[in-house]
Design an enzyme around this catalytic site. Structure first.
Site, PDB file in Angstrom:
ATOM      1  N   LYS A   1       0.891  -1.165   0.000  1.00 54.22           N
ATOM      2  CA  LYS A   1       0.000   0.000   0.000  1.00 54.22           C
ATOM      3  C   LYS A   1       0.925   1.210   0.000  1.00 54.22           C
ATOM      4  O   LYS A   1       1.371   1.685   1.037  1.00 54.22           O
ATOM      5  CB  LYS A   1      -0.884  -0.029   1.250  1.00 54.22           C
TER       6      LYS A   1
ATOM      7  N   GLU B   1      -0.312   7.483  -1.472  1.00 51.95           N
ATOM      8  CA  GLU B   1      -1.236   7.906  -2.533  1.00 51.95           C
ATOM      9  C   GLU B   1      -0.697   9.118  -3.293  1.00 51.95           C
ATOM     10  O   GLU B   1      -1.216   9.485  -4.334  1.00 51.95           O
ATOM     11  CB  GLU B   1      -2.630   8.176  -1.963  1.00 51.95           C
TER      12      GLU B   1
ATOM     13  N   CYS C   1      13.918  11.091   6.111  1.00 53.11           N
ATOM     14  CA  CYS C   1      13.878  10.789   7.540  1.00 53.11           C
ATOM     15  C   CYS C   1      15.278  10.819   8.134  1.00 53.11           C
ATOM     16  O   CYS C   1      15.433  10.853   9.348  1.00 53.11           O
ATOM     17  CB  CYS C   1      13.238   9.429   7.785  1.00 53.11           C
TER      18      CYS C   1
HETATM   19  P1  NAD Z   1       2.418   9.491   6.567  1.00 52.99           P
HETATM   20  O1  NAD Z   1       2.483   8.953   7.940  1.00 52.99           O
HETATM   21  O2  NAD Z   1       1.500  10.627   6.292  1.00 52.99           O
HETATM   22  O3  NAD Z   1       1.980   8.335   5.536  1.00 52.99           O
HETATM   23  C1  NAD Z   1       2.624   7.075   5.508  1.00 52.99           C
HETATM   24  C2  NAD Z   1       1.633   6.017   5.024  1.00 52.99           C
HETATM   25  O4  NAD Z   1       0.543   5.951   5.949  1.00 52.99           O
HETATM   26  C3  NAD Z   1       1.032   6.325   3.661  1.00 52.99           C
HETATM   27  O5  NAD Z   1       0.941   5.134   2.913  1.00 52.99           O
HETATM   28  C4  NAD Z   1      -0.344   6.888   3.995  1.00 52.99           C
HETATM   29  O6  NAD Z   1      -1.297   6.615   3.003  1.00 52.99           O
HETATM   30  C5  NAD Z   1      -0.701   6.180   5.283  1.00 52.99           C
HETATM   31  N1  NAD Z   1      -1.542   7.020   6.155  1.00 52.99           N
HETATM   32  C6  NAD Z   1      -1.549   8.369   6.248  1.00 52.99           C
HETATM   33  N2  NAD Z   1      -2.451   8.786   7.153  1.00 52.99           N
HETATM   34  C7  NAD Z   1      -3.051   7.673   7.646  1.00 52.99           C
HETATM   35  C8  NAD Z   1      -4.071   7.448   8.622  1.00 52.99           C
HETATM   36  N3  NAD Z   1      -4.654   8.453   9.274  1.00 52.99           N
HETATM   37  N4  NAD Z   1      -4.419   6.183   8.893  1.00 52.99           N
HETATM   38  C9  NAD Z   1      -3.840   5.152   8.261  1.00 52.99           C
HETATM   39  N5  NAD Z   1      -2.868   5.316   7.311  1.00 52.99           N
HETATM   40  C10 NAD Z   1      -2.471   6.550   7.014  1.00 52.99           C
HETATM   41  O7  NAD Z   1       3.919   9.845   6.133  1.00 52.99           O
HETATM   42  P2  NAD Z   1       4.424  10.578   4.827  1.00 52.99           P
HETATM   43  O8  NAD Z   1       4.072  12.024   4.905  1.00 52.99           O
HETATM   44  O9  NAD Z   1       4.025   9.819   3.615  1.00 52.99           O
HETATM   45  O10 NAD Z   1       6.009  10.378   4.972  1.00 52.99           O
HETATM   46  C11 NAD Z   1       6.822  11.253   5.716  1.00 52.99           C
HETATM   47  C12 NAD Z   1       7.088  10.727   7.100  1.00 52.99           C
HETATM   48  O11 NAD Z   1       7.701   9.442   7.022  1.00 52.99           O
HETATM   49  C13 NAD Z   1       8.062  11.576   7.892  1.00 52.99           C
HETATM   50  O12 NAD Z   1       7.612  11.654   9.215  1.00 52.99           O
HETATM   51  C14 NAD Z   1       9.361  10.801   7.820  1.00 52.99           C
HETATM   52  O13 NAD Z   1      10.272  11.041   8.868  1.00 52.99           O
HETATM   53  C15 NAD Z   1       8.863   9.407   7.846  1.00 52.99           C
HETATM   54  N6  NAD Z   1       9.841   8.456   7.319  1.00 52.99           N
HETATM   55  C16 NAD Z   1      10.459   7.631   8.210  1.00 52.99           C
HETATM   56  C17 NAD Z   1      11.417   6.739   7.760  1.00 52.99           C
HETATM   57  C18 NAD Z   1      12.107   5.805   8.717  1.00 52.99           C
HETATM   58  O14 NAD Z   1      12.694   4.825   8.272  1.00 52.99           O
HETATM   59  N7  NAD Z   1      12.056   6.059  10.010  1.00 52.99           N
HETATM   60  C19 NAD Z   1      11.718   6.680   6.397  1.00 52.99           C
HETATM   61  C20 NAD Z   1      11.052   7.529   5.527  1.00 52.99           C
HETATM   62  C21 NAD Z   1      10.104   8.417   6.000  1.00 52.99           C
END
Ligand code: NAD
Length: 498
Positions: free
Chosen positions: A173, A176, A281
């Site tokens: 997944k 989006e 990240c």
């Molecule tokens: P996000 O949390 O908004 O989304 C991540 C995933 O979760 C997506 O597939 C999204 O569709 C889903 N999602 C979003 N809101 C949701 C909800 N309310 N309920 C269920 N699923 C939901 O993150 P993002 O903006 O796509 O990515 C950036 C974030 O990811 C930053 O905080 C970054 O630090 C983190 N990140 C962490 C790592 C790591 O390895 N620690 C690596 C890359 C990115």
């Protein structure tokens, strides 16, 4: 306009939920496609398909499974330019950076080629009279990955590569915001000879995520994204009895000791703070110079470098970084800069008004640099995820170490110094999962594991490296007695080695 559906059972499937999300091209702010948002029923169809295909794939010997991945790697290489172009278009990062995104993912596929060796169990000959003990690793069945927007190639490959190599079927997944490259991966996997149903892409939002978390047939979930969502997924997935690993947000500190090589330090900070518009990240978002002289020198050198950052559309291969992912992200980043000013931090370089000529509707933020940031400010505490670097001055090394350790996140950190004692002490005492010494972005290579500490990760195993093989398999241990003719009567006490 491009319509992106799902990829289930080896074929494209149009979305049937009636819900879609816009896919933007951040460099000019236009909408370039629509992605379907799956319903619970569509997710269930994908899982049923995957569950049917999985036992056959698990029965393919590991060397042959590796050959499919080898061909998959080949096809990614053949399509590298087009994949990087698509990735940059949907995400906003530059094409050279998009190629790095793909490459770091491919390296985990390369690691997964060793699956015949990586999945080997253990054997003890003669553990008792005629008794041998051996263990084996078996796939879990259907597993899922939920991935973020900022590495739309690397993180899906980190998840699906080891999972599929281990003999599982995978439901991806992706974010989006940029689903194009994950969908191409699913097509290329089929072209590589992968069986239908083993790599499925279900696009969606919270509804699809919740359906994954609640589905009894999905045995493990790997998540990467922001910390609040990581916590939610960890709690709900664990409550449903799944194996769950969630990697969350970050606030990465770089300590600059008075003896650091300043040229190297400034180059490192500029790349790690502003590369990919700070949407990594492992980006450095906090610089912690030790001592006033170090801080003054650092800031003096940083200002002209931040002012002269070359920002461009994703297609400009000479740009240092491109736009951020959405208008909402752009506005959030700028509002944090407003907050920083209100909180009393000193804004040395202000990129809020940056406009990209010819791309006025794009989602651009110029480089911002703050000095005199303190630990109570929200620009220090919150993950801004943009091209904003905060300088927090420390008087001593101990103060810099404590600051890093007291921060709620613990993903990555770095120390710049020529002093081996300080570097060793830092590596040993810092409460962070990935540490760089004179290296600003210490993302471990594929054969080590990747994972943060504190509120940057939830679960007990890391991503890629040997932990990925443990996460995507379960261990079975067999105790066998041969020859079968040994008769020692019934025993009513627990067997021991006495
Ligand atoms: P996000 O949390 O908004 O989304 C991540 C995933 O979760 C997506 O597939 C999204 O569709 C889903 N999602 C979003 N809101 C949701 C909800 N309310 N309920 C269920 N699923 C939901 O993150 P993002 O903006 O796509 O990515 C950036 C974030 O990811 C930053 O905080 C970054 O630090 C983190 N990140 C962490 C790592 C790591 O390895 N620690 C690596 C890359 C990115």
């Amino acid at each position: 306009m491009r319509q992106v559906g799902h990829f289930i059972g080896g074929k494209h499937a149009a979305g049937t939920s009636g819900r879609t999300a816009d896919i933007y091209q951040p460099m000019d702010g236009t909408i370039i496609g629509k992605v379907a948002l799956a319903s619970t029923a569509e997710l269930d169809a994908a899982v049923r398909n995957a569950a049917e295909a999985q036992p056959k794939w698990a029965a393919v010997n590991p060397q042959r499974r590796a050959r499919v991945l080898m061909k998959f790697i080949d096809l990614i290489a053949q399509n590298n330019d087009a994949l990087a172009e698509l990735l940059a278009r949907e995400h906003g990062k530059t094409i050279p950076d998009a190629k790095g995104d793909i490459q770091r993912g491919v390296e985990v596929l390369e690691y997964s080629l060793g699956i015949p060796g990586l999945m080997k169990g253990e054997f003890t000959d003669g553990a008792g009279p005629g008794i041998d003990i051996y263990s084996m690793r078996q796939p879990l069945g259907v597993v899922a990955g939920i991935t973020p927007f900022n590495f739309p190639a690397m993180i899906p490959l980190w998840k699906l590569g080891p999972a599929i190599a281990c003999g599982n079927a995978f439901i991806l997944k992706p974010s989006e915001r940029d689903p194009g490259v994950p969908m191409r991966f699913a097509e290329l996997f089929i072209e590589a000879g992968g069986p239908p149903g083993i790599l499925n892409v279900v696009n969606g939002d919270k509804e699809a995520v919740d359906a994954i978390l609640d589905h009894p047939e999905i045995k493990a979930v790997g998540f990467v994204g922001s910390t609040p969502i990581a916590e939610y997924i960890y709690a709900r997935g664990c409550a449903a009895g799944k194996r769950v690993q969630c990697f969350g947000g970050a606030k990465n500190h770089m300590i600059i000791m008075p003896d650091a090589d300043m040229d190297q330090t400034v180059d490192a900070l500029i790349g790690a703070g502003y590369g990919s518009a700070g949407e990594r990240c492992m980006a450095i978002s906090v610089a912690v110079p030790v001592g006033k002289a170090t801080a003054d020198e650092l800031v003096k050198r940083l200002i002209p470098r931040v002012e002269s950052l070359k920002i461009g559309p994703s297609t400009d291969t000479s740009a240092d970084y491109g736009p951020v992912v959405t208008k909402a992200a752009m506005e959030k980043i700028k509002s944090y800069v407003d907050i920083g000013v209100k909180e009393g931090a000193k804004l040395l370089v202000d990129g809020r008004d940056f406009k990209m000529q010819g791309y006025e509707n794009g989602f651009y933020v110029g480089g911002c640099l703050f000095d005199n940031v303190t630990k109570d400010m929200s620009i220090y505490k919150d993950e801004i995820f943009g091209p904003v670097l905060s300088v927090v001055r420390a008087e001593t090394y101990d103060e810099a170490l404590k600051l890093t350790n007291d921060n709620e996140y613990g993903n990555g950190t770095a120390i710049f110094t020529r002093d081996g004692d300080a570097a060793r002490d830092f590596a040993s005492k810092v409460q962070v999962g990935m540490v760089g010494i004179n290296l600003p972005i210490p993302v471990p290579l594929a054969y080590y594991t990747f994972g943060g500490w504190k509120r940057s990760a939830f679960g007990d195993l890391n991503q890629h490296g040997p932990d990925a093989i443990r996460f995507y398999t379960k261990t079975k241990t067999v105790t066998a007695r041969w020859p079968s003719g040994i008769k020692d009567g019934a025993s009513f006490v627990i067997p021991t080695m006495n």
